[in-house]
Write a protein that holds these residues in place. Structure first.
Motif, short mmCIF file in Angstrom:
data_model
loop_
_atom_site.label_atom_id
_atom_site.label_comp_id
_atom_site.label_asym_id
_atom_site.label_seq_id
_atom_site.Cartn_x
_atom_site.Cartn_y
_atom_site.Cartn_z
N PRO A 39 22.62 -8.26 50.27
CA PRO A 39 23.06 -7.81 49.25
C PRO A 39 23.78 -8.87 48.23
O PRO A 39 24.60 -8.94 47.48
CB PRO A 39 24.04 -6.94 49.65
CG PRO A 39 24.23 -7.67 50.94
CD PRO A 39 23.21 -8.01 51.56
N ARG A 40 23.66 -10.34 48.94
CA ARG A 40 24.48 -11.24 48.33
C ARG A 40 23.68 -11.91 46.90
O ARG A 40 22.80 -11.26 46.62
CB ARG A 40 24.40 -12.56 49.17
CG ARG A 40 24.79 -12.27 50.83
CD ARG A 40 26.01 -11.66 50.85
NE ARG A 40 27.22 -12.32 50.05
CZ ARG A 40 28.26 -11.57 49.74
NH1 ARG A 40 28.46 -10.28 49.76
NH2 ARG A 40 29.35 -12.16 49.02
N ALA A 69 29.25 -13.01 45.66
CA ALA A 69 29.06 -14.42 45.77
C ALA A 69 30.62 -15.15 46.27
O ALA A 69 31.65 -14.86 45.62
CB ALA A 69 28.56 -15.40 44.70
N VAL A 70 30.52 -16.04 47.23
CA VAL A 70 31.55 -16.60 47.83
C VAL A 70 31.52 -18.12 47.92
O VAL A 70 30.34 -18.34 48.20
CB VAL A 70 32.23 -16.05 49.20
CG1 VAL A 70 32.72 -14.79 48.84
CG2 VAL A 70 31.32 -16.05 50.30
N HIS A 128 34.61 -12.12 54.84
CA HIS A 128 35.86 -12.11 53.97
C HIS A 128 36.03 -10.61 53.68
O HIS A 128 34.98 -9.74 53.33
CB HIS A 128 35.20 -12.60 52.63
CG HIS A 128 35.12 -14.21 52.50
ND1 HIS A 128 35.86 -15.09 52.10
CD2 HIS A 128 34.01 -14.94 52.91
CE1 HIS A 128 35.50 -16.16 52.34
NE2 HIS A 128 34.31 -16.11 53.00
N ARG A 129 37.31 -10.35 53.46
CA ARG A 129 37.59 -8.89 53.20
C ARG A 129 37.32 -8.49 51.71
O ARG A 129 37.59 -9.55 50.72
CB ARG A 129 38.91 -8.55 53.55
CG ARG A 129 39.40 -8.36 55.10
CD ARG A 129 40.77 -8.15 55.46
NE ARG A 129 41.39 -8.07 56.76
CZ ARG A 129 40.57 -7.13 57.58
NH1 ARG A 129 39.64 -6.21 57.43
NH2 ARG A 129 41.10 -7.22 59.02
N ALA A 130 37.17 -7.45 51.41
CA ALA A 130 37.06 -6.78 50.10
C ALA A 130 38.24 -7.00 49.40
O ALA A 130 39.43 -6.94 50.06
CB ALA A 130 36.35 -5.41 49.86
N VAL A 135 33.39 -8.14 46.80
CA VAL A 135 32.92 -7.21 47.84
C VAL A 135 33.30 -7.81 49.23
O VAL A 135 33.23 -9.15 49.55
CB VAL A 135 31.57 -6.66 47.49
CG1 VAL A 135 31.52 -6.10 46.19
CG2 VAL A 135 30.54 -7.87 47.87
N GLN A 136 33.01 -7.14 50.18
CA GLN A 136 33.12 -7.42 51.70
C GLN A 136 32.10 -8.41 51.89
O GLN A 136 30.92 -7.79 51.79
CB GLN A 136 33.42 -6.29 52.64
CG GLN A 136 33.35 -6.78 53.88
CD GLN A 136 33.86 -5.52 55.02
OE1 GLN A 136 34.76 -5.03 54.87
NE2 GLN A 136 32.74 -5.53 55.93
N VAL A 137 32.35 -9.45 52.75
CA VAL A 137 31.21 -10.34 53.21
C VAL A 137 31.40 -10.23 54.66
O VAL A 137 32.17 -10.62 55.27
CB VAL A 137 31.31 -11.81 52.76
CG1 VAL A 137 30.44 -12.47 53.15
CG2 VAL A 137 31.47 -11.55 51.14
#
Length: 153
Positions: A39-40, A69-70, A128-130, A135-137
C-alpha cells in the motif's frame, strides 16, 4: 489467501506471464512484472539512466506530500540481466534523500552490453502511528514496484 499467493496472483493478472505461441511456453513480460506489492506510495516522477557503468536514479518528487509516504522508507532497486539469469538487488537511500542516487553496475552486466531490466520500490523501515496527515505504517510494507525500463551499459 496467503501473501505469497496474492503476489503470484497479482503477477498473473497483470500480464507478467504470457503464453508464447511460437515456443509453446510461458514467458515473462518484464514490463509487467512486480517485485514488490503493497500500500505504500511511489512517485510517478522517478527515472533511471545508465552512465558509464553506473545506474543513476532521479526522483524529482519524493512523494512526501502523499499520506502513504514517510521520510524513513528505503529505496530498493532490482536490476535483472536475463541473458545470464542474474538479479542484483541494491539498497538505496531513504525517501527524504533520494533526489539523485547512483549505483555501480556489476562488471559482467556491462561487458556483455546485453539488456538489463530495472525495477524500483520503497519499503518502510519502522512503525508509524496514523495521524491526521499519514496512514499507519508497519515495517517492511512496500509499494508496487515500478518498471523503469530496459537499458544497456
Amino acid at each position: 489467501m496467503i501473501p505469497r499467493n496474492a503476489f503470484v496472483k497479482a503477477n498473473w493478472n497483470n500480464g507478467a506471464l504470457r503464453w508464447n505461441e511460437e515456443t509453446n511456453a510461458w514467458e515473462y513480460c518484464h514490463e509487467h512484472l512486480q517485485l514488490a506489492i503493497g500500500p505504500r506510495h511511489i512517485p510517478s516522477e522517478i527515472t533511471a539512466e545508465v552512465e558509464g557503468g553506473n545506474l543513476c536514479i532521479t526522483c524529482r518528487d519524493s512523494g512526501l506530500g502523499n499520506s502513504h509516504a514517510v521520510p524513513d522508507e528505503r529505496l530498493y532497486l532490482a536490476v535483472f540481466l536475463p541473458d545470464v539469469q542474474t538479479l542484483k538487488l541494491y539498497t538505496g537511500p531513504m525517501r527524504d534523500s533520494c533526489a539523485r542516487c547512483t549505483f555501480e553496475l556489476p562488471e559482467e552486466f556491462c561487458i556483455t552490453h546485453a539488456a538489463i531490466y530495472v525495477y524500483v520500490w520503497f519499503q518502510a523501515t519502522s512503525f508509524h502511528r496514523a495521524d491526521g496527515l499519514r496512514v499507519q505504517v508497519r515495517p517492511d510494507q512496500a509499494n508496487l514496484s515500478r518498471y523503469l525500463g530496459t537499458f544497456h551499459c
